[in-house]
Structure formats: C-alpha cells, structure tokens
Design a protein around this motif. Structure first.
Motif, PDB file in Angstrom:
ATOM      1  N   LYS A  11       0.813  -1.211   0.000  1.00 41.81           N
ATOM      2  CA  LYS A  11       0.000   0.000   0.000  1.00 41.81           C
ATOM      3  C   LYS A  11       0.848   1.263   0.000  1.00 41.81           C
ATOM      4  O   LYS A  11       0.502   2.247  -0.631  1.00 41.81           O
ATOM      5  CB  LYS A  11      -0.910  -0.021   1.233  1.00 41.81           C
ATOM      6  N   ASN A  12       1.959   1.249   0.689  1.00 42.03           N
ATOM      7  CA  ASN A  12       2.741   2.461   0.890  1.00 42.03           C
ATOM      8  C   ASN A  12       4.098   2.404   0.159  1.00 42.03           C
ATOM      9  O   ASN A  12       5.038   3.068   0.548  1.00 42.03           O
ATOM     10  CB  ASN A  12       2.946   2.689   2.388  1.00 42.03           C
ATOM     11  N   ILE A  13       4.168   1.570  -0.914  1.00 36.36           N
ATOM     12  CA  ILE A  13       5.409   1.421  -1.678  1.00 36.36           C
ATOM     13  C   ILE A  13       5.087   1.431  -3.165  1.00 36.36           C
ATOM     14  O   ILE A  13       4.191   0.727  -3.630  1.00 36.36           O
ATOM     15  CB  ILE A  13       6.140   0.105  -1.321  1.00 36.36           C
ATOM     16  N   PHE A  14       5.814   2.248  -3.910  1.00 35.61           N
ATOM     17  CA  PHE A  14       5.781   2.247  -5.374  1.00 35.61           C
ATOM     18  C   PHE A  14       7.052   1.533  -5.802  1.00 35.61           C
ATOM     19  O   PHE A  14       8.149   1.963  -5.466  1.00 35.61           O
ATOM     20  CB  PHE A  14       5.753   3.689  -5.893  1.00 35.61           C
ATOM     21  N   THR A  35       4.829   6.425   0.415  1.00 37.03           N
ATOM     22  CA  THR A  35       4.156   7.179  -0.639  1.00 37.03           C
ATOM     23  C   THR A  35       2.935   7.946  -0.157  1.00 37.03           C
ATOM     24  O   THR A  35       2.394   8.750  -0.887  1.00 37.03           O
ATOM     25  CB  THR A  35       3.752   6.254  -1.809  1.00 37.03           C
ATOM     26  N   GLU A  36       2.510   7.732   1.076  1.00 33.40           N
ATOM     27  CA  GLU A  36       1.398   8.508   1.609  1.00 33.40           C
ATOM     28  C   GLU A  36       1.894   9.717   2.396  1.00 33.40           C
ATOM     29  O   GLU A  36       1.123  10.517   2.877  1.00 33.40           O
ATOM     30  CB  GLU A  36       0.520   7.621   2.497  1.00 33.40           C
ATOM     31  N   LYS A  37       3.203   9.866   2.531  1.00 34.63           N
ATOM     32  CA  LYS A  37       3.791  10.993   3.249  1.00 34.63           C
ATOM     33  C   LYS A  37       4.111  12.101   2.251  1.00 34.63           C
ATOM     34  O   LYS A  37       4.197  11.862   1.050  1.00 34.63           O
ATOM     35  CB  LYS A  37       5.069  10.547   3.957  1.00 34.63           C
ATOM     36  N   GLU A  69       2.700  13.271  -9.772  1.00 33.05           N
ATOM     37  CA  GLU A  69       1.285  13.005 -10.038  1.00 33.05           C
ATOM     38  C   GLU A  69       0.476  12.923  -8.749  1.00 33.05           C
ATOM     39  O   GLU A  69      -0.708  13.242  -8.734  1.00 33.05           O
ATOM     40  CB  GLU A  69       1.128  11.702 -10.813  1.00 33.05           C
ATOM     41  N   ARG A  70       1.101  12.504  -7.670  1.00 37.67           N
ATOM     42  CA  ARG A  70       0.404  12.360  -6.396  1.00 37.67           C
ATOM     43  C   ARG A  70       0.565  13.572  -5.488  1.00 37.67           C
ATOM     44  O   ARG A  70       0.143  13.561  -4.351  1.00 37.67           O
ATOM     45  CB  ARG A  70       0.856  11.089  -5.695  1.00 37.67           C
TER      46      ARG A  70
END
Length: 106
Positions: A11-14, A35-37, A69-70
C-alpha cells in the motif's frame, strides 16, 4: 533489451523492476517508500553488470513522475557515498545536502 515495469508491492510502496527481456531476469529495482507521506524515500539497486546503461536514471524518472502526479513535495534519497548514484542524482536535479543525502523538490 531492458524493460522497466511497475509491480505492486504494498500500500505504501511504489516499486519498479528492470527486467532483461532476453533472459527474463530482474537486473534492478527501485522503490519509493512512504508514498502517503509528503516526501517519500527513494531507493534503487542495479546489478553491477548492468550499470552505466541508464537503468537507474530511467527508474528515477518514473519515480519522480509518480511522486509529482500524487502531489508530493519532494523525494529524499540516501546514497551512502556511491559516486555513480551521486552523479545520477545531480543530473536529475537533486540537491546534495551531505555526502550521503540528497533531495529534490517537486
């Protein structure tokens, strides 16, 4: 030929993987963790035999695009004094803060 693909790894890794299409072998990978930070951390590893072929640079470009993009504020990376990594990061616009830490504002 090297193909860079995005793989789902949490969930938190690209995560990206570099695949040698002739051997179907993974020869490198890159991850953005957190990636949510506001500022994810970038990590990249390419097998020595495949270094110097722009694989790390191409994965970094894809990671930067993903972060932009995020709406992330930047990307942080620790490169442990690796001279090749340092040169790649500078070419991509990263600012070096110490001999081991760099960041790019997006």
């Amino acid at each position: 030929m090297i193909e860079i693909i995005q793989v789902n790894s949490g969930k938190n890794i690209f995560r990206l993987e570099a695949i040698d299409t002739e051997t179907n072998k993974t020869v490198g990978f890159a991850e953005l963790k957190g990636t949510e930070k506001p500022v994810p951390v970038f990590y990249c590893k390419v097998e020595e035999l495949y270094m110097g072929k722009k694989i790390g640079s191409n994965m970094l470009k894809k990671a930067i695009s993903f972060a932009k993009e995020r709406g992330h504020e930047g990307i942080f990376v620790r490169f442990d004094g690796n001279v090749r990594a340092k040169m790649m990061l500078k070419r991509q616009g990263f600012h070096l803060y110490t001999k081991e830490i760099a960041m790019i504002e997006l």
